[in-house]
Design an enzyme around this catalytic site. Structure first.
Site, short mmCIF file in Angstrom:
data_model
loop_
_atom_site.label_atom_id
_atom_site.label_comp_id
_atom_site.label_asym_id
_atom_site.label_seq_id
_atom_site.Cartn_x
_atom_site.Cartn_y
_atom_site.Cartn_z
NE ARG A 54 -2.78 0.63 3.47
CZ ARG A 54 -2.19 1.27 4.49
NH1 ARG A 54 -1.79 2.53 4.36
NH2 ARG A 54 -2.03 0.66 5.65
CE1 TYR A 66 -17.58 9.07 -16.14
CE2 TYR A 66 -16.35 9.09 -14.08
CZ TYR A 66 -17.19 8.45 -14.97
OH TYR A 66 -17.65 7.19 -14.70
CG ASP A 86 -9.64 14.25 -15.82
OD1 ASP A 86 -8.95 13.62 -16.64
OD2 ASP A 86 -10.60 13.75 -15.20
CE LYS A 95 -12.46 5.59 -19.08
NZ LYS A 95 -12.43 6.12 -17.79
N1 LCS Z 1 -11.86 11.47 -15.67
C1 LCS Z 1 -12.41 11.34 -16.91
C2 LCS Z 1 -12.23 12.45 -17.90
C3 LCS Z 1 -13.13 10.20 -17.24
O1 LCS Z 1 -13.65 10.10 -18.47
C4 LCS Z 1 -13.29 9.18 -16.25
C5 LCS Z 1 -14.07 7.94 -16.53
C6 LCS Z 1 -12.72 9.36 -14.99
C7 LCS Z 1 -12.00 10.51 -14.73
C8 LCS Z 1 -12.83 8.32 -13.91
O2 LCS Z 1 -11.98 7.26 -14.17
P1 LCS Z 1 -12.21 5.76 -13.65
O3 LCS Z 1 -12.38 5.87 -12.16
O4 LCS Z 1 -13.42 5.23 -14.31
O5 LCS Z 1 -10.95 5.06 -14.02
N2 LCS Z 1 -14.90 8.02 -17.68
C9 LCS Z 1 -15.73 7.14 -18.10
C10 LCS Z 1 -16.57 7.31 -19.24
O6 LCS Z 1 -16.67 8.33 -19.90
N3 LCS Z 1 -17.25 6.19 -19.45
O7 LCS Z 1 -17.01 5.25 -18.48
C11 LCS Z 1 -16.02 5.78 -17.55
#
Ligand code: LCS
Length: 400
Positions: A63, A116, A188, A213
């Site tokens: 951790r 998001y 972001d 992503k």
């Molecule tokens: N920031 C952005 C710009 C994102 O598109 C997402 C997830 C996150 C943060 C969060 O990331 P995660 O915790 O899911 O790894 N976006 C998503 C979307 O547009 N469709 O499904 C997840």
């Protein structure tokens, strides 16, 4: 502590292939080993105490730090040109770790209105329970950032390009405004990835990512990261990450390290497809509008050109018959997959108003530009002609 700095002088494609080092190979291995261990044996009680007190470097407990995860962190620090990087369990863990590190009771946030869905909801509904208030503003309008900052504002948070509306905020100008008020700018960078945009070089203080992503790129793992420009922010956020526990698992880190090696190849192919698809959609009689930063008609085309090395592979569009037409398209695609998430090698289509951004109340969604007719496309690495053909047959389902 993970500090970047290995191949800073090399080209971007070379960096993505070579930045994820483990250090000295044990047996000459070319791939980073997966250190699938929760804890590390101390050679003596004295050594254990010295590691805990920080007098001696060395691993203690996963951790807190793990060699495979550290290789990923080194890679991210190098690609983002940061002081140091921290890998997190998900993108939301990265975002929340930064918020927990920088916010206090009664603190205030200025955020891009179109972020998001979960980012907006967590600020609006969860941090609000602790007296944190957020001004959601259109950060493409720099005056609205300046106008929203209050004495209690602790950070400015921007997403650029925005999910899903593809709006672009001028990072250099946003950083200058935040710094004039003595507060950090958090960006972001998920939609661009460091291959196309490096906010820290433009003056931002902290970058967050959903590694789920583009950086991983294969729709097979979730992960996140925080990269900071200074040691001060790095130490503060690392402390919060260690105590709140949103850290990454070594196997997860290894998969993402593998994905990063092909980031340049994947993005070059995908963004080439995206530009051609955006141009194709723009000409299509059933399509009413298209938003892609690489189209000269995009409202922030000049800013995108200035701060990005390429326009990426995300786009959104509206079709005749609005939502009903969009539903017909999404239900008719054969090669393209109807799924949320983005940034993988396969092309995905989704409807933000009823899926990724549905938790935002409708009036707020509309105000942020997420209209009911908006369909989002994450363009992948397939052959352009096959994608075009699939969209062609799906669009033909909309009546004239
Ligand atoms: N920031 C952005 C710009 C994102 O598109 C997402 C997830 C996150 C943060 C969060 O990331 P995660 O915790 O899911 O790894 N976006 C998503 C979307 O547009 N469709 O499904 C997840």
């Amino acid at each position: 502590m993970s500090t970047g700095g290995k191949p800073h002088g090399l080209g971007k494609a070379t960096q993505v292939v070579h930045s994820g080092h483990f250090g000295d190979p044990i047996l000459g291995e070319v791939s980073v080993p997966i250190f699938q261990t929760s804890t590390f044996a101390f050679p003596s009680a004295e050594e254990g105490a010295a590691r805990f007190s920080g007098q001696k470097a060395g691993y203690i407990y996963t951790r807190l730090a793990n060699p495979t995860v550290r290789a990923l962190e080194d890679s991210l620090a190098t690609l983002e040109k940061g002081f140091g990087a921290m890998a997190t369990a998900t993108g939301m863990a990265a975002i929340n770790t930064v918020f927990l590190a920088l916010l206090d009771q009664g603190g205030h946030v200025v955020s891009t209105d179109c972020v998001y869905g979960a980012t907006r909801v967590v600020l609006e509904s969860e941090y609000a329970r602790f007296g944190v208030r957020t001004a959601f503003v259109d950060t493409t309008d720099l005056g609205s950032i300046e106008g929203a900052i209050e004495p209690s504002t602790r950070l400015v948070f921007i997403e650029t390009p925005t999910n899903p509306t593809m709006k672009i905020t001028d990072i250099r100008e946003a950083a200058a405004i935040a710094h004039r008020h003595g507060i950090p700018l958090v960006v972001d960078n998920t939609f661009a990835s460091p291959y196309l945009q490096r906010p820290l070089e433009l003056g931002a203080d902290i970058v967050v990512h959903s590694l789920t992503k583009f950086l991983n790129g294969h729709s097979d793992v979730v992960g996140g990261a925080v990269v900071t420009s200074t040691e001060g922010h790095f130490k503060r956020i690392r402390r919060i990450l260690s105590y709140f526990g949103g850290t990454m698992d070594p196997h997860q880190a290894w998969l993402i390290l593998r994905g990063i090696k092909t980031l340049a190849l994947r993005l070059e192919k995908a963004q080439g497809n995206a530009l051609r698809l955006a141009e194709y959609l723009q000409r299509h009689p059933k399509v009413t509008w298209v938003r892609y930063p690489g189209l000269p008609g995009h409202p922030q085309f000049d800013i995108a050109r200035k701060q990005m090395d390429g326009f990426g592979s995300m786009l959104c569009f509206g079709v005749k018959e609005g939502l009903q037409g969009g539903v017909a398209v999404m239900n008719s695609v054969r090669l393209i997959t109807l799924a949320v998430s983005l940034g993988g090698v396969e092309t995905l289509i989704e409807h933000p108003a009823s899926m990724t951004h549905t938790s935002i109340p409708r009036d707020e969604r509309e105000a942020a530009g997420i209209s009911d007719d908006l369909v989002r496309l994450s363009v992948g690495c397939e052959d352009f002609e096959d994608l075009k053909e699939d969209l062609d047959q799906a669009l033909s389902r909309i009546s004239d």
